[in-house]
Design a protein around this motif. Structure first.
Motif, PDB file in Angstrom:
ATOM      1  N   VAL A   5     -58.542   4.876  57.821  1.00  0.00           N
ATOM      2  CA  VAL A   5     -57.830   3.508  58.259  1.00  0.00           C
ATOM      3  C   VAL A   5     -57.588   3.626  59.628  1.00  0.00           C
ATOM      4  O   VAL A   5     -58.000   2.795  60.436  1.00  0.00           O
ATOM      5  CB  VAL A   5     -56.417   3.257  57.584  1.00  0.00           C
ATOM      6  CG1 VAL A   5     -55.504   2.434  58.187  1.00  0.00           C
ATOM      7  CG2 VAL A   5     -56.640   3.210  55.926  1.00  0.00           C
ATOM      8  N   PRO A  49     -47.160   1.294  55.468  1.00  0.00           N
ATOM      9  CA  PRO A  49     -47.086   1.573  53.934  1.00  0.00           C
ATOM     10  C   PRO A  49     -47.678   2.842  53.923  1.00  0.00           C
ATOM     11  O   PRO A  49     -47.132   3.809  53.245  1.00  0.00           O
ATOM     12  CB  PRO A  49     -48.111   0.598  53.087  1.00  0.00           C
ATOM     13  CG  PRO A  49     -48.601  -0.256  54.271  1.00  0.00           C
ATOM     14  CD  PRO A  49     -47.843  -0.064  55.460  1.00  0.00           C
ATOM     15  N   LEU A  50     -48.600   3.441  54.657  1.00  0.00           N
ATOM     16  CA  LEU A  50     -49.094   4.956  54.669  1.00  0.00           C
ATOM     17  C   LEU A  50     -48.108   5.850  55.061  1.00  0.00           C
ATOM     18  O   LEU A  50     -47.919   6.958  54.508  1.00  0.00           O
ATOM     19  CB  LEU A  50     -50.314   4.776  55.551  1.00  0.00           C
ATOM     20  CG  LEU A  50     -51.799   4.328  54.810  1.00  0.00           C
ATOM     21  CD1 LEU A  50     -52.610   4.200  56.135  1.00  0.00           C
ATOM     22  CD2 LEU A  50     -52.292   5.055  53.829  1.00  0.00           C
ATOM     23  N   PRO A  63     -51.526  -3.108  60.187  1.00  0.00           N
ATOM     24  CA  PRO A  63     -50.696  -3.341  58.972  1.00  0.00           C
ATOM     25  C   PRO A  63     -50.572  -1.984  57.957  1.00  0.00           C
ATOM     26  O   PRO A  63     -49.477  -2.077  57.491  1.00  0.00           O
ATOM     27  CB  PRO A  63     -51.184  -4.603  58.440  1.00  0.00           C
ATOM     28  CG  PRO A  63     -52.056  -5.307  59.493  1.00  0.00           C
ATOM     29  CD  PRO A  63     -52.789  -4.128  60.161  1.00  0.00           C
ATOM     30  N   LEU A  64     -51.598  -1.601  57.994  1.00  0.00           N
ATOM     31  CA  LEU A  64     -51.504  -0.267  56.693  1.00  0.00           C
ATOM     32  C   LEU A  64     -50.757   0.845  57.378  1.00  0.00           C
ATOM     33  O   LEU A  64     -50.566   1.503  56.372  1.00  0.00           O
ATOM     34  CB  LEU A  64     -52.949  -0.225  56.338  1.00  0.00           C
ATOM     35  CG  LEU A  64     -53.715  -0.955  55.435  1.00  0.00           C
ATOM     36  CD1 LEU A  64     -55.201  -0.827  55.621  1.00  0.00           C
ATOM     37  CD2 LEU A  64     -53.148  -0.844  54.030  1.00  0.00           C
TER      38      LEU A  64
END
Lengths: 279, 279
Positions: free
Chosen positions: A174, A159-160, A155-156
């Motif tokens: 991550v 946004p990254l 999920p990150l």
């Protein structure tokens, strides 16, 4: 500017329709432009309801139906579902509602992954919705039932990618956290199962190392579009430069900055359409 | 179970209404439960359209009106806008459409920040929408025009909080990147201007160091609710335990896991309501 959406156009001249939950699908548009430089494209990004990734299949299916209707109003000759989440949980909804052919992003990438893996262990990364659906697992096993698929929601990464942190140590950490379990399991092929992930391709490759081949679902989808239009005799063959039109349900903060990074070129002809309501 | 939403209830017995773009507002509910343990609460989280943070003010204002109408149908005695983005760009919309008092999360935190800062430099972190609106800047300057406000959008904090990475080195790196410019500018007070951020409070405090006081907008909002109900003679004074009801427009992946982390207790009485359409 020619009106590419008028319904008296010959079929070949009609635009390819592409939709996504937001702007991630612009990486697919970029690949289509590279491989099919003569085609008109109409894009719809549902930026007022983005993201679809964490949302329930039920809600994603409702949204997918409406996104399809929007593209069909623009006289497209083909619909590309440039959203892994929709392709995973709602491709049948799009197909059922579309009189023109439909291409999702799962099947093309799954086929290439199945033929690439020697170790018979393929990793798939994507949103919570995409991984929970096991759509890649079914598609890859359809090609080769002996392949083991290791899914990992990331999920990150979305946004990254939107922050533009494609060479940041936080992204590296991550990526290591998400990808370590897949590497431990001996994958030699990794499907980038979300349209945002090509933005982070370099860092993902750095973490997985040269022994793992990355499959970009944007590129394999563009190939599938080329083959389908070729086989149906629907390739546009006209030297007048094509038009690109981008519809969105919202013009969010940083839209142009992020969009141009994803599209790899200037973002013009953007129009906000649609109003979202709860009933 | 008593029906807390029936309109024949005496005003004191009516529930406090709380809404948010998603589940972040549950940190505000948690603070309200702690400070006002006798109050009934009806919550609405617009999980089918979450997040509001990156979206345009125009779209957020449309959504805020509809969220208000949903709470009003449930006979609330007060509306708490537990969403910094809505409080920043659409509090007037909620106020205009509500016959009952409205409390946003900006004003309470801004007041406390203005009285806390000695260096007269206050940092504010929040979503792109909250920071772009300068709502905290206006509110803090309303209390003390000599204060300089340094705003910083932190889009990665929401997904990091939802991943539960509240003690992860990646979160540390992200926090350092976002907060370094604020620390360099000599802030001694930092407003956590997003309901997700209290989840990352420890890591934020570690990065800012002991010289910076963190202002949690959830806690200051709960204080404001207490004062308002007290001043209007509307505090519930009944030893029958209160009811908590949670409405959402979608039940997304990991909803219960994330929701319980935010609420700090078991999440019961959850019901999906509403259908989202594009017209």
């Amino acid at each position: 500017m020619i009106n590419i959406q008028q319904d008296i156009l010959p079929e070949k001249e009609r635009p390819i329709g592409v939709f996504d939950s937001g702007i991630g699908g612009l990486t697919v548009v970029r690949s289509i432009i590279n491989k099919l430089p003569k085609e008109h494209i109409v894009y719809f990004g549902d930026t007022a309801r983005v993201p679809y990734g964490p949302k329930s299949a039920e809600v994603v299916r409702t949204y997918a139906k409406e996104d399809t209707d929007i593209l069909l109003k623009h006289n497209v000759k083909l619909i590309v579902v440039a959203c892994n989440t929709v392709s995973s949980v709602a491709l049948d909804v799009v197909q059922k509602n579309s009189p023109v052919p439909v291409i999702g992003v799962i099947e093309p990438a799954a086929g290439i992954a199945a033929h690439t893996s020697k170790s018979k262990r393929v990793g798939v990364i994507g949103t919570l919705g995409t991984i929970a659906s096991c759509a890649y697992t079914s598609e890859i096993r359809h090609h080769d039932p002996d392949i083991t698929i290791e899914g990992q929601p990331c999920p990150l990464f979305v946004p990254l990618a939107e922050e533009g942190w494609d060479n940041h140590d936080a992204t590296r950490l991550v990526a290591r956290e998400y990808l370590a379990p897949l590497i431990e399991k001996g994958i030699d092929t990794l499907v980038l199962g979300c349209t945002h992930y090509p933005i982070l391709k370099d860092i993902i490759a750095e973490v997985t190392g040269p022994a793992v081949t990355l499959i970009d679902s944007a590129d394999s989808t563009a190939d599938a579009v080329l083959h389908l239009l070729q086989s149906k005799g629907l390739l546009r063959n006209n030297d007048i430069p094509p038009e690109y039109v981008f519809y969105v349900s919202d013009v969010p903060h940083k839209f142009r900055e992020i969009g141009e990074r994803f599209l790899g070129r200037e973002l013009r002809n953007v129009e906000k359409i649609g109003n979202i309501h709860i009933t």
